[in-house]
Write an enzyme that holds these catalytic residues in place. Structure first.
Site, short mmCIF file in Angstrom:
data_model
loop_
_atom_site.label_atom_id
_atom_site.label_comp_id
_atom_site.label_asym_id
_atom_site.label_seq_id
_atom_site.Cartn_x
_atom_site.Cartn_y
_atom_site.Cartn_z
CE1 TYR A 69 -4.31 -0.95 -0.47
CE2 TYR A 69 -3.53 -2.83 0.79
CZ TYR A 69 -4.47 -2.25 -0.05
OH TYR A 69 -5.56 -2.97 -0.47
CB VAL A 105 -9.26 2.44 -3.42
CG1 VAL A 105 -10.27 1.30 -3.34
CG2 VAL A 105 -7.92 1.93 -3.97
CG HIS A 121 -14.01 -2.12 -4.56
ND1 HIS A 121 -13.57 -2.48 -5.81
CD2 HIS A 121 -15.17 -2.79 -4.36
CE1 HIS A 121 -14.44 -3.34 -6.34
NE2 HIS A 121 -15.42 -3.53 -5.48
CB CYS A 129 -8.68 1.03 14.64
SG CYS A 129 -8.04 0.05 16.01
N GLY A 189 -14.25 1.96 -18.22
CA GLY A 189 -12.96 1.38 -17.83
C GLY A 189 -13.01 0.34 -16.73
CG ASN A 215 -12.85 -1.38 -21.41
OD1 ASN A 215 -11.73 -1.63 -21.84
ND2 ASN A 215 -13.23 -1.69 -20.17
CB ALA A 233 -11.59 6.80 -19.77
N1 APR Z 1 -9.65 3.93 -21.04
C1 APR Z 1 -10.70 3.06 -20.90
N2 APR Z 1 -10.57 1.80 -20.46
C2 APR Z 1 -9.34 1.37 -20.13
C3 APR Z 1 -8.20 2.20 -20.24
C4 APR Z 1 -8.39 3.54 -20.72
N3 APR Z 1 -7.38 4.39 -20.85
N4 APR Z 1 -7.12 1.50 -19.85
C5 APR Z 1 -7.56 0.28 -19.49
N5 APR Z 1 -8.90 0.20 -19.67
C6 APR Z 1 -9.79 -0.91 -19.33
C7 APR Z 1 -9.23 -2.29 -19.54
O1 APR Z 1 -9.50 -2.73 -20.87
C8 APR Z 1 -10.01 -3.11 -18.51
O2 APR Z 1 -11.23 -3.60 -19.06
O3 APR Z 1 -10.05 -0.82 -17.95
C9 APR Z 1 -10.34 -2.10 -17.41
C10 APR Z 1 -9.55 -2.27 -16.13
O4 APR Z 1 -9.87 -3.52 -15.58
P1 APR Z 1 -9.31 -3.99 -14.16
O5 APR Z 1 -7.83 -3.74 -14.10
O6 APR Z 1 -9.80 -5.37 -13.94
O7 APR Z 1 -9.97 -2.96 -13.14
P2 APR Z 1 -11.43 -2.93 -12.51
O8 APR Z 1 -12.45 -3.45 -13.45
O9 APR Z 1 -11.61 -1.56 -11.96
O10 APR Z 1 -11.26 -3.94 -11.32
C11 APR Z 1 -12.30 -4.07 -10.39
O11 APR Z 1 -11.03 -5.46 -8.93
O12 APR Z 1 -8.86 -5.75 -8.17
C12 APR Z 1 -10.14 -5.37 -7.84
O13 APR Z 1 -10.88 -3.94 -6.15
C13 APR Z 1 -10.15 -3.96 -7.35
O14 APR Z 1 -11.61 -2.16 -7.87
C14 APR Z 1 -10.89 -3.22 -8.44
C15 APR Z 1 -11.78 -4.29 -9.01
#
Ligand code: APR
Length: 241
Positions: A69, A105, A121, A129, A189, A215, A233
């Site tokens: 973290y 987050v 999340h 705590c 995204g 996406n 995005a």
């Molecule tokens: N613009 C749009 N989409 C994008 C971009 C961009 N510049 N860059 C990446 N992406 C897309 C990817 O294609 C993918 O589908 O964003 C998505 C990111 O996916 P993840 O990394 O899986 O993230 P997320 O969906 O937010 O994950 C959900 O999983 O790990 C846990 O708690 C964590 O909040 C997170 C949750």
């Protein structure tokens, strides 16, 4: 060059909607330089997020989890909102009933100025705590390890919902209520792989919402949504206004 008709259609839907919900994931922050969870740049010392973001990992080795973290806090402290975050602030201002739900987050939506915001999340800039459960803001970078509660001396943990943990009930209830009553839902995204966030889109659709996805790549949502826009995005979200 003529404009993409899908984009025009998305804009028209949003302009006439009374109630709009936006769900964001790591992809919106990727345009601010934040590593996504499932991308190669999300790895730290070869651990995957799924190996560290669990209560079991914290019980086993709190220092290791806190070090991860601290690494993430160091990266995030240098990041700022991008045009997609800013566009969602404008969308909120001009929509009668607007609700932003994020899986991120990193605090970038709040920094941009979004008001009605559900952070599904949690928030990396808060600590909790493990004994008395008090939640406090903490923006130390790096945070001195291991951190302890000023009130009761208990071990502090990130105020984050880890894999295997339940979401805050109120946050989830508010989010479900919002998607079930919106006219348009925009998903930006997210890979759509993590529940319960992944059930919000089908819930919106089941209640008649028009769903728009943005996406970089096709996702499990792409074939089901009313309208799928492929691209970054930061390039596409501002064009929805
Ligand atoms: N613009 C749009 N989409 C994008 C971009 C961009 N510049 N860059 C990446 N992406 C897309 C990817 O294609 C993918 O589908 O964003 C998505 C990111 O996916 P993840 O990394 O899986 O993230 P997320 O969906 O937010 O994950 C959900 O999983 O790990 C846990 O708690 C964590 O909040 C997170 C949750």
């Amino acid at each position: 060059m003529s404009e993409n008709p899908l984009l025009r259609s998305a804009r028209a839907r949003l302009a006439s909607a009374r109630s709009v919900v936006v769900l964001t994931g790591a992809g919106i922050s990727a345009d601010s330089g934040v590593p996504t969870f499932r991308g190669a740049d999300g790895l730290w010392r070869n651990y995957r997020a799924e190996d560290l973001a669990t209560p079991e990992a914290f019980d086993r080795d709190p220092r290791l989890v806190w070090e991860w973290y601290n690494w993430r806090r160091e990266i995030l402290a240098t990041k700022t909102p991008n045009p997609a975050h800013d566009a969602l602030v404008c969308m909120e201002a001009r929509t009668e009933d607007f609700h932003l739900i994020t899986q991120n987050v990193d605090g970038l939506h709040r920094l941009a100025g979004s008001q009605r915001l559900s952070e599904l999340h949690g928030d990396i800039w808060k600590v909790r705590c493990t004994s008395c459960r008090v939640v406090i803001d903490n923006r130390d970078v790096p945070l001195a390890l291991l951190p302890h509660c000023h009130t009761c001396g208990g071990l502090l943990r990130p105020h984050i919902v880890w894999f295997g943990e339940a979401l805050d009930e109120q946050v989830l209830t508010d989010s479900v209520r919002a998607v079930e009553s919106c006219d348009v839902m925009v998903i930006v995204g997210t890979s759509g792989l993590v529940y319960p966030a992944a059930m919000l889109m089908p819930a919106a659709q089941a209640h008649g919402a028009f769903v728009i996805e943005i996406n970089l790549d096709p996702t499990p949502y792409s074939s089901d949504v009313a309208l799928s826009l492929q691209g970054r995005a930061k390039d596409i979200v501002p064009l929805l206004l």
